[in-house]
Design an enzyme around this catalytic site. Structure first.
Site, PDB file in Angstrom:
ATOM      1  N   ASN A 140       3.133   4.194  -1.632  1.00  0.00           N
ATOM      2  CA  ASN A 140       4.161   5.231  -1.553  1.00  0.00           C
ATOM      3  C   ASN A 140       5.110   5.167  -2.745  1.00  0.00           C
ATOM      4  O   ASN A 140       5.476   6.201  -3.329  1.00  0.00           O
ATOM      5  CB  ASN A 140       4.955   5.076  -0.253  1.00  0.00           C
ATOM      6  CG  ASN A 140       4.205   5.609   0.952  1.00  0.00           C
ATOM      7  OD1 ASN A 140       3.404   6.527   0.853  1.00  0.00           O
ATOM      8  ND2 ASN A 140       4.455   5.025   2.116  1.00  0.00           N
ATOM      9  N   GLU A 185       1.805   2.148   9.017  1.00  0.00           N
ATOM     10  CA  GLU A 185       0.470   1.899   8.491  1.00  0.00           C
ATOM     11  C   GLU A 185      -0.328   0.958   9.379  1.00  0.00           C
ATOM     12  O   GLU A 185      -1.314   0.361   8.952  1.00  0.00           O
ATOM     13  CB  GLU A 185       0.556   1.322   7.072  1.00  0.00           C
ATOM     14  CG  GLU A 185       1.162  -0.049   6.954  1.00  0.00           C
ATOM     15  CD  GLU A 185       2.685  -0.046   6.804  1.00  0.00           C
ATOM     16  OE1 GLU A 185       3.204  -1.018   6.238  1.00  0.00           O
ATOM     17  OE2 GLU A 185       3.338   0.922   7.245  1.00  0.00           O
ATOM     18  N   ASP A 234      -0.138   9.388   2.522  1.00  0.00           N
ATOM     19  CA  ASP A 234      -0.767  10.121   3.627  1.00  0.00           C
ATOM     20  C   ASP A 234      -2.278  10.181   3.451  1.00  0.00           C
ATOM     21  O   ASP A 234      -3.041  10.059   4.422  1.00  0.00           O
ATOM     22  CB  ASP A 234      -0.201  11.542   3.699  1.00  0.00           C
ATOM     23  CG  ASP A 234       1.244  11.570   4.173  1.00  0.00           C
ATOM     24  OD1 ASP A 234       1.734  10.542   4.668  1.00  0.00           O
ATOM     25  OD2 ASP A 234       1.890  12.631   4.037  1.00  0.00           O
ATOM     26  N   ASP A 259      -3.471  -3.595   9.656  1.00  0.00           N
ATOM     27  CA  ASP A 259      -2.370  -3.124   8.826  1.00  0.00           C
ATOM     28  C   ASP A 259      -2.892  -2.915   7.398  1.00  0.00           C
ATOM     29  O   ASP A 259      -3.618  -3.763   6.862  1.00  0.00           O
ATOM     30  CB  ASP A 259      -1.238  -4.156   8.832  1.00  0.00           C
ATOM     31  CG  ASP A 259       0.002  -3.665   8.114  1.00  0.00           C
ATOM     32  OD1 ASP A 259       0.874  -3.095   8.783  1.00  0.00           O
ATOM     33  OD2 ASP A 259       0.096  -3.853   6.879  1.00  0.00           O
ATOM     34  N   ILE A 260      -2.535  -1.784   6.791  1.00  0.00           N
ATOM     35  CA  ILE A 260      -2.966  -1.504   5.417  1.00  0.00           C
ATOM     36  C   ILE A 260      -2.168  -2.397   4.459  1.00  0.00           C
ATOM     37  O   ILE A 260      -0.934  -2.409   4.489  1.00  0.00           O
ATOM     38  CB  ILE A 260      -2.751  -0.015   5.066  1.00  0.00           C
ATOM     39  CG1 ILE A 260      -3.557   0.878   6.020  1.00  0.00           C
ATOM     40  CG2 ILE A 260      -3.158   0.254   3.622  1.00  0.00           C
ATOM     41  CD1 ILE A 260      -3.321   2.361   5.820  1.00  0.00           C
TER      42      ILE A 260
END
Length: 283
Positions: free
Chosen positions: A167, A202, A176, A159-160
């Site tokens: 965002n 993500e 993106d 997971d980022i």
């Protein structure tokens, strides 16, 4: 005459040579075959060609001095697409070749559309990775292989970190760009037989066949460093990017199922987040 019309011409003087040419991967898409040829006649060549895989399609025009209806039917049943009786009238040959070109071009367009649809059905359009359903299929497939061969397989959930902040701060185009950067770094860092997909948002899911606990941890740590060693770039912005990762390893001696393995990896991922992020936790 064919060259003056703009065609690249490959010639074959006997039927066996024609058959050799027409079974090559980059063979001519249009073929003019004489009915009567040494070694293999045109009918035999047609029949052999039609037994090949249908892609790419070879459009065959039969040239023959036989003009009877039975002969024409025999040639078409053998797999010819069209026929011309000798002596060949050049203008008629020209328009029949154009008709063959239209058929060949149409098949090329249909194959391209099919391949595009197949790609869209199996890939995530933003990152180019496998989509959720396809990577889950890969987990099932590698799980079955590990069970059959009694070998280990690792499943990793990644997971980022702080992706929502990206965002909110820089906008969705920047988010993106981060997703694509992470996907490319992970994909480039994996072995040829590993599989990776975008699990959702993500999150990424990947499968490492043949990895026991130690190897899985080493591989995942290497990938974590590969992603976090440099920021993602977007319109001149440098955006720091790190991953939290959870690893679960299947052993053939354990009574587990693929979805359970994913759940265990997901729990390890959340433990990595709770323990400070930008780290790997081994279940």
């Amino acid at each position: 005459r064919l060259r003056r019309w703009g065609y690249d011409v490959v010639t074959a003087t006997v039927g066996r040579q024609a058959w050799d040419v027409l079974q090559e991967d980059d063979c001519p898409r249009l073929a003019l075959l004489d009915w009567m040829m040494p070694e293999l006649d045109g009918l035999e060549v047609c029949k052999k060609v039609r037994k090949l895989v249908p892609e790419p399609y070879r459009y065959i025009i039969m040239l023959t001095a036989k003009g009877g209806q039975e002969d024409i039917v025999e040639g078409l049943e053998a797999g010819a697409d069209d026929y011309l009786t000798k002596p060949v009238e050049m203008q008629e040959l020209k328009v029949r070749l154009r008709a063959g070109e239209r058929i060949v071009d149409l098949q090329t367009q249909l194959l391209q559309a099919r391949d595009a649809l197949k790609y869209q059905a199996s890939h995530d359009m933003l990152t180019g990775l496998w989509n959720r359903s396809t990577i889950l299929d890969a987990v099932d497939r590698e799980f079955s292989r590990a069970l059959r061969e009694r070998s280990p397989v690792a499943v990793v959930m990644a997971d980022i970190d702080f992706f929502k902040n990206v965002n909110d701060t820089h906008g969705h185009p920047a988010g993106d760009a981060v997703l694509r950067t992470v996907a490319n770094r992970l994909k480039d860092g994996m072995r040829r037989y590993d599989s990776i997909g975008r699990y959702g948002g993500e999150e990424f899911l990947f499968v490492l066949p043949g990895c026991d606990r130690e190897n899985a941890l080493n591989q995942t740590e290497r990938l974590r460093r590969l992603v976090g060693d440099a920021p993602a770039l977007h319109e001149g912005l440098e955006i720091p990017v790190t991953l939290s990762m959870g690893v679960a390893v299947f052993s053939a001696t354990a009574a587990q199922e693929p979805d359970e393995l994913i759940k265990i990896a997901d729990e390890a991922l959340y433990r990595a987040k709770d323990n400070g992020r930008n780290r790997v936790e081994l279940a």
